[in-house]
Design a protein around this motif. Structure first.
Motif, PDB file in Angstrom:
ATOM      1  N   GLN A 166       0.851  -1.052  -0.030  1.00  0.00           N
ATOM      2  CA  GLN A 166      -0.002   0.049  -0.159  1.00  0.00           C
ATOM      3  C   GLN A 166       0.982   1.059   0.595  1.00  0.00           C
ATOM      4  OE1 GLN A 166      -2.387  -0.308   3.490  1.00  0.00           O
ATOM      5  NE2 GLN A 166      -4.074  -2.362   2.268  1.00  0.00           N
ATOM      6  N   TYR A 167       0.187   1.888  -0.749  1.00  0.00           N
ATOM      7  CA  TYR A 167       1.338   3.851  -0.254  1.00  0.00           C
ATOM      8  C   TYR A 167       0.433   4.796  -0.421  1.00  0.00           C
ATOM      9  CZ  TYR A 167       3.735   7.688  -2.786  1.00  0.00           C
ATOM     10  OH  TYR A 167       3.850   8.385  -2.435  1.00  0.00           O
ATOM     11  N   TRP A 168       0.305   5.674   0.123  1.00  0.00           N
ATOM     12  CA  TRP A 168      -0.245   7.107   0.216  1.00  0.00           C
ATOM     13  C   TRP A 168      -0.013   7.922   0.711  1.00  0.00           C
ATOM     14  CZ3 TRP A 168      -0.654   8.097   6.196  1.00  0.00           C
ATOM     15  CH2 TRP A 168       0.124   7.396   6.483  1.00  0.00           C
ATOM     16  N   GLU A 169      -0.266   9.275   0.757  1.00  0.00           N
ATOM     17  CA  GLU A 169       0.972  10.217   0.439  1.00  0.00           C
ATOM     18  C   GLU A 169      -0.026  11.456   1.455  1.00  0.00           C
ATOM     19  OE1 GLU A 169       0.882  12.408  -2.558  1.00  0.00           O
ATOM     20  OE2 GLU A 169       2.431  10.646  -3.948  1.00  0.00           O
ATOM     21  N   VAL A 170       1.048  12.526   2.317  1.00  0.00           N
ATOM     22  CA  VAL A 170       0.205  13.098   3.330  1.00  0.00           C
ATOM     23  C   VAL A 170       0.986  14.640   3.291  1.00  0.00           C
ATOM     24  CG1 VAL A 170       0.505  14.166   6.008  1.00  0.00           C
ATOM     25  CG2 VAL A 170      -0.664  11.525   5.137  1.00  0.00           C
ATOM     26  N   ASP A 171      -0.035  15.457   3.224  1.00  0.00           N
ATOM     27  CA  ASP A 171       0.301  17.000   2.584  1.00  0.00           C
ATOM     28  C   ASP A 171       0.958  17.475   4.438  1.00  0.00           C
ATOM     29  OD1 ASP A 171       0.847  19.644   2.091  1.00  0.00           O
ATOM     30  OD2 ASP A 171      -1.082  20.175   1.610  1.00  0.00           O
ATOM     31  N   VAL A 172       1.987  17.604   4.249  1.00  0.00           N
ATOM     32  CA  VAL A 172       3.036  18.360   5.694  1.00  0.00           C
ATOM     33  C   VAL A 172       3.833  19.876   5.287  1.00  0.00           C
ATOM     34  CG1 VAL A 172       4.049  15.680   6.111  1.00  0.00           C
ATOM     35  CG2 VAL A 172       4.814  17.530   4.503  1.00  0.00           C
ATOM     36  N   ASP A 173       3.298  20.374   4.175  1.00  0.00           N
ATOM     37  CA  ASP A 173       3.656  21.707   3.905  1.00  0.00           C
ATOM     38  C   ASP A 173       3.283  22.371   4.829  1.00  0.00           C
ATOM     39  OD1 ASP A 173       5.881  23.585   2.519  1.00  0.00           O
ATOM     40  OD2 ASP A 173       4.169  23.687   1.666  1.00  0.00           O
ATOM     41  N   LYS A 174       2.268  22.966   5.937  1.00  0.00           N
ATOM     42  CA  LYS A 174       1.978  23.660   6.192  1.00  0.00           C
ATOM     43  C   LYS A 174       1.573  23.246   7.807  1.00  0.00           C
ATOM     44  CE  LYS A 174      -1.778  25.115   2.593  1.00  0.00           C
ATOM     45  NZ  LYS A 174      -3.641  24.815   2.443  1.00  0.00           N
ATOM     46  N   SER A 175       2.822  22.396   8.076  1.00  0.00           N
ATOM     47  CA  SER A 175       3.111  22.312   9.859  1.00  0.00           C
ATOM     48  C   SER A 175       4.606  22.412   9.952  1.00  0.00           C
ATOM     49  CB  SER A 175       2.554  21.227  10.086  1.00  0.00           C
ATOM     50  OG  SER A 175       2.921  21.308  11.479  1.00  0.00           O
ATOM     51  N   LEU A 176       4.623  23.366  10.950  1.00  0.00           N
ATOM     52  CA  LEU A 176       6.339  22.919  11.333  1.00  0.00           C
ATOM     53  C   LEU A 176       6.679  21.461  12.224  1.00  0.00           C
ATOM     54  CD1 LEU A 176       6.210  26.698  12.964  1.00  0.00           C
ATOM     55  CD2 LEU A 176       6.579  25.630  11.118  1.00  0.00           C
ATOM     56  N   ASP A 177       5.793  21.095  12.653  1.00  0.00           N
ATOM     57  CA  ASP A 177       6.361  19.779  13.264  1.00  0.00           C
ATOM     58  C   ASP A 177       5.017  19.059  13.215  1.00  0.00           C
ATOM     59  OD1 ASP A 177       7.619  20.783  14.895  1.00  0.00           O
ATOM     60  OD2 ASP A 177       6.742  21.101  16.791  1.00  0.00           O
ATOM     61  N   TRP A 178       5.365  17.458  12.503  1.00  0.00           N
ATOM     62  CA  TRP A 178       4.903  16.153  12.385  1.00  0.00           C
ATOM     63  C   TRP A 178       4.746  15.612  11.941  1.00  0.00           C
ATOM     64  CZ3 TRP A 178       6.651  14.144   8.036  1.00  0.00           C
ATOM     65  CH2 TRP A 178       7.680  14.792   7.043  1.00  0.00           C
ATOM     66  N   ALA A 179       4.668  14.474  11.884  1.00  0.00           N
ATOM     67  CA  ALA A 179       4.378  13.319  12.228  1.00  0.00           C
ATOM     68  C   ALA A 179       3.853  12.113  11.328  1.00  0.00           C
ATOM     69  CB  ALA A 179       4.635  12.289  13.485  1.00  0.00           C
ATOM     70  N   VAL A 180       4.000  10.972  10.330  1.00  0.00           N
ATOM     71  CA  VAL A 180       3.642  10.714   9.567  1.00  0.00           C
ATOM     72  C   VAL A 180       4.315   8.718   8.930  1.00  0.00           C
ATOM     73  CG1 VAL A 180       5.138  11.230   7.736  1.00  0.00           C
ATOM     74  CG2 VAL A 180       2.603  10.387   7.371  1.00  0.00           C
TER      75      VAL A 180
END
Length: 277
Positions: A166-180
């Motif tokens: 499985q493959y999926w994507e997440v938008d992380v451009d609008k956050s300073l801190d993130w986890a995925v």
């Protein structure tokens, strides 16, 4: 080693490109090593200069007041001059190198992820874990006080698997801190030393001042890859028991867990800072 592994999956005609990319990585490593040596030399020189001034200040304490005041002005000027020319810290970040065909292979297994569980405006401790790791603290013995930053977190249904890959994507451009990434139980990551827990396969990013920190869990490993922009891809191979993270914009591999890293059911997980400061 991870790049070698990716090129084993592509056409043999790309061997020259692989050799060129690995050569670029080697050159970049040499460049960073040279920077470290230059900075180390500059810091040793600065240490000697500051130590000399320190000893002069100690000796000055035993002199008469008038003589001490006459020499103090020149010494303070030298001290300020030394402190103004401090060595610049090295930023040991490798530039992302595109791997031909990486995104097309990932997109063959693209799925739509449904995050059935969500919490908002929550105080999540995993980003404080990162700060403690950078300071060399023992996360098990660290007391975490509530912070001012609030986070949004979401996770899917544990064990939901419709295909081997499985493959999926997440938008992380609008956050300073993130986890995925993937984890065994989403709610268990809300408190405590989450990044030390077993069955947690996350890519975390934290920005503090002008410095970006990127690391993975299981075990916590600081990465020196270029910060991914806009989107991060997550590729899960349930057959091999491996999770990979992809820099979508650069079509490059950020990190791949070795085979047999997990055998238990996992769920997709995503966390981001609630609002930008």
């Amino acid at each position: 080693m991870m790049i070698h592994g990716e090129y084993k999956k592509v056409h043999p005609g790309l061997h020259e490109i692989k050799t060129m990319q690995l050569g670029l990585l080697s050159d970049h490593r040499k460049f960073i090593e040279d920077q470290f040596q230059e900075t180390e030399h500059a810091m040793l020189k600065k240490h000697k200069e500051l130590h000399t001034i320190y000893e002069e200040l100690l000796n000055m304490c035993y002199k008469p007041d008038v003589e001490m005041l006459q020499e103090l002005g020149d010494l303070l000027f030298r001290s300020k001059s030394v402190q103004l020319r401090m060595p610049v810290p090295v930023n040991p970040v490798y530039h992302a190198i595109p791997i031909p065909g990486l995104m097309s292979r990932c997109n063959k297994f693209r799925v739509k992820i449904s995050f059935h569980n969500e919490i908002s405006n929550h105080d999540i401790m995993m980003f404080k874990n990162v700060q403690s790791l950078k300071l060399g603290c023992d996360l098990q013995d660290t007391y975490f006080s509530p912070g001012r930053s609030k986070y949004f977190a979401a996770w899917g249904i544990t064990g939901l698997q419709t295909s081997v890959k499985q493959y999926w994507e997440v938008d992380v451009d609008k956050s300073l801190d993130w986890a995925v990434g993937m984890c065994r139980r989403g709610p268990s990551l809300m408190n405590g030393p989450a990044i030390l827990k077993k069955g947690v396969f996350l890519l975390l990013h934290q920005k503090e001042n002008n410095f970006n920190t990127l690391l993975t869990t299981s075990p916590p490993t600081f990465l020196y890859s270029e910060k991914p922009l806009e989107r991060v891809g997550v590729h899960v191979d349930f057959d091999c028991g491996s999770v990979s993270f992809v820099n979508v914009a650069k079509s490059s591999l950020i990190w791949r867990y070795p085979d047999n890293s997990f055998r238990c059911p996992l769920t997709p997980f995503y966390c981001t800072e609630h609002t930008l400061s």
